[in-house]
Design an enzyme around this catalytic site. Structure first.
Site, PDB file in Angstrom:
ATOM      1  N   SER A  56       0.834  -1.278   0.088  1.00 13.27           N
ATOM      2  CA  SER A  56      -0.198   0.051  -0.081  1.00 13.27           C
ATOM      3  C   SER A  56       0.743   1.198   0.059  1.00 13.27           C
ATOM      4  O   SER A  56       1.764   1.528  -0.737  1.00 13.27           O
ATOM      5  CB  SER A  56      -0.851   0.069   1.287  1.00 13.27           C
ATOM      6  OG  SER A  56      -1.958   1.051   1.062  1.00 13.27           O
TER       7      SER A  56
ATOM      8  N   HIS B 105      -8.165  -4.689  -1.135  1.00 14.86           N
ATOM      9  CA  HIS B 105      -6.986  -3.775  -0.469  1.00 14.86           C
ATOM     10  C   HIS B 105      -6.279  -4.765   0.366  1.00 14.86           C
ATOM     11  O   HIS B 105      -6.599  -4.874   1.345  1.00 14.86           O
ATOM     12  CB  HIS B 105      -7.396  -2.457  -0.147  1.00 14.86           C
ATOM     13  CG  HIS B 105      -6.078  -1.580  -0.005  1.00 14.86           C
ATOM     14  ND1 HIS B 105      -5.415  -1.180  -0.847  1.00 14.86           N
ATOM     15  CD2 HIS B 105      -5.325  -1.472   1.292  1.00 14.86           C
ATOM     16  CE1 HIS B 105      -4.557  -0.456  -0.388  1.00 14.86           C
ATOM     17  NE2 HIS B 105      -4.525  -0.442   0.890  1.00 14.86           N
TER      18      HIS B 105
ATOM     19  N   ASP C 250     -10.190  -3.229  -5.963  1.00 18.47           N
ATOM     20  CA  ASP C 250      -9.478  -2.578  -4.785  1.00 18.47           C
ATOM     21  C   ASP C 250     -10.015  -0.937  -4.490  1.00 18.47           C
ATOM     22  O   ASP C 250      -9.943  -0.211  -5.121  1.00 18.47           O
ATOM     23  CB  ASP C 250      -7.846  -2.464  -4.942  1.00 18.47           C
ATOM     24  CG  ASP C 250      -7.134  -1.673  -3.748  1.00 18.47           C
ATOM     25  OD1 ASP C 250      -7.859  -1.426  -2.803  1.00 18.47           O
ATOM     26  OD2 ASP C 250      -5.941  -1.851  -3.672  1.00 18.47           O
TER      27      ASP C 250
END
Length: 409
Positions: free
Chosen positions: A205, A360, A331
């Site tokens: 991320s 995600h 996502d």
């Protein structure tokens, strides 16, 4: 009495039996839909040399991904990963290193001195892990990656963002995705300690954004043999807009903003010399937090300027090391239209692996998705391929360098 019981049984049985055909029909239809439409092979976008390497040593890139049948949607995958994923019991050796601005960085080491595969510590392959926003070495996805690296015989290091690794914050600065100074410090530190050990970096991320910005900034001089990212945000402005949609705002944006504000409040004394802490703590979204804290502390005129600089999507042609990026089309943090497929197909040393589902940092599979998942398996196969076949990987770098030297700017 017996007659009454029989009458009651005969009266109730039809009523109880009526829902069963409906339930059976709905379940059958759902399973038919799942098996027909949900499991798909991921889309692999890269040049022929890297594609051949991945297909040979990372067979998962050619296999169908079977997300958990009862929560295959992106938001559900994202939420249930947090709720269900197991937390391996690991112990770390913590190290604090100083930074040029008077701060300190917390590194958590899993040295793996018991490694039979690489008993020599000086040359033991090393994985540097960068967690996501508000994350640290105790996140479940980090713990699984550290354990998997140890099982393969490697050393693992988690680079905790300032203020989130349990250490005291010595300056008002924490982190932002566009600033790679702390990452440069960490990589230089590790390379000085173990110059003979191959080093590979993994970003999740926001950690992936920082890693990509570092790779683009450093070009060939990264100190890394390869890199991999998971659920990276490619365009920060688009991501911010997606997270401000009502359901995403409720499920994700508010919770992350609360965690960010909590960290600022915890280090309030050192923050007050630079920002209006009370104003920062009133932020109700990540964008508001970045407007009031991140962009101010790191010298950006506006939040939009920071988001533009943090976005890695337009810098990919500057990256020289072999790079694998895993994203899911559903996502909520990184909308599918922002995934740079057109760019990746023209960069020989970059590979994009895109699944239809996964959310995600989700990528849950199996009926009870508590342990190793699809993302973990991609990670394990790729780091093993990179460390065990360095000559072939180096050829991919050479291909990328030749492409860059012959491509008009």
């Amino acid at each position: 009495m017996l007659g009454y019981s029989q009458i009651l049984h005969d009266a109730l049985l039809p009523n109880w039996g009526r829902p069963f055909p409906l339930i059976l029909g709905v379940s059958t239809a759902y399973l038919c839909y799942y098996w027909t439409c949900v499991p798909k092979r991921p889309q692999l976008v890269t040049g022929p040399a890297f594609k051949s390497f991945l297909q040979k040593y990372c067979p998962i890139v050619t296999e169908k991904f079977y997300p958990t049948p009862w929560c295959f949607g992106g938001r559900l995958q994202t939420v249930f990963r947090v709720l269900l994923k197991s937390k391996p019991q690991l112990s770390y050796r913590n190290e604090l290193i100083a930074t040029a601005d008077g701060g300190q960085i917390s590194l958590d080491w899993s040295d793996n001195e018991e490694s039979l595969r690489y008993p020599d510590s000086a040359s033991r392959p090393t994985v540097l892990l960068l967690p996501g926003l508000t994350g640290n070495s105790e996140q479940t996805y980090m713990l699984h990656m550290v354990r998997q690296a140890s099982q393969e015989g490697y050393r693992a290091i988690v680079f905790n963002n300032r203020g989130f690794g349990g250490e005291e914050l010595l300056t008002y600065r924490t982190f932002c995705a566009s600033n790679t100074e702390d990452l440069e410090t960490v990589i230089s530190h590790v390379r000085n300690l173990y110059p003979k050990a191959p080093l590979l970096a993994v970003g999740v991320s926001l950690g992936g954004m920082t890693l990509l910005n570092y790779l683009a900034r450093k070009g060939k001089d990264t100190g890394l043999v390869a890199a991999v990212t998971f659920s990276v945000v490619w365009n920060t402005l688009e991501s911010s807009s997606s997270l401000e949609e009502p359901l995403n705002f409720f499920l994700f944006n508010q919770r992350l903003t609360y965690s960010l504000c909590k960290a600022i409040n915890r280090h309030r004394k050192v923050m007050e010399s630079k920002v209006d802490v009370d104003h920062v703590l009133k932020a109700r979204s990540i964008r508001e937090f970045d407007e009031r804290y991140t962009s101010v502390v790191f010298g950006y005129k506006t939040c939009e300027e920071y988001y533009q600089e943090a976005s890695p999507d337009y810098k990919l042609s500057e990256i020289s090391v072999p790079l694998l990026c895993l994203n899911a089309s559903d996502d909520p943090f990184s909308p599918c239209h922002t995934i740079p497929l057109d760019v990746a197909q023209n960069i020989p040393n970059m590979a994009l692996l895109v699944t239809m589902h996964g959310g995600h940092i989700g990528f849950l599979e199996g009926l009870l998705p508590r342990h190793e998942n699809y993302m973990d398996r991609v990670y394990r196969q790729f780091i093993s391929a990179a460390f065990e076949h360095p000559e072939e990987l180096s050829e991919i770098c050479n291909t990328g360098d030749h492409w860059k030297s012959t491509t008009p700017r």
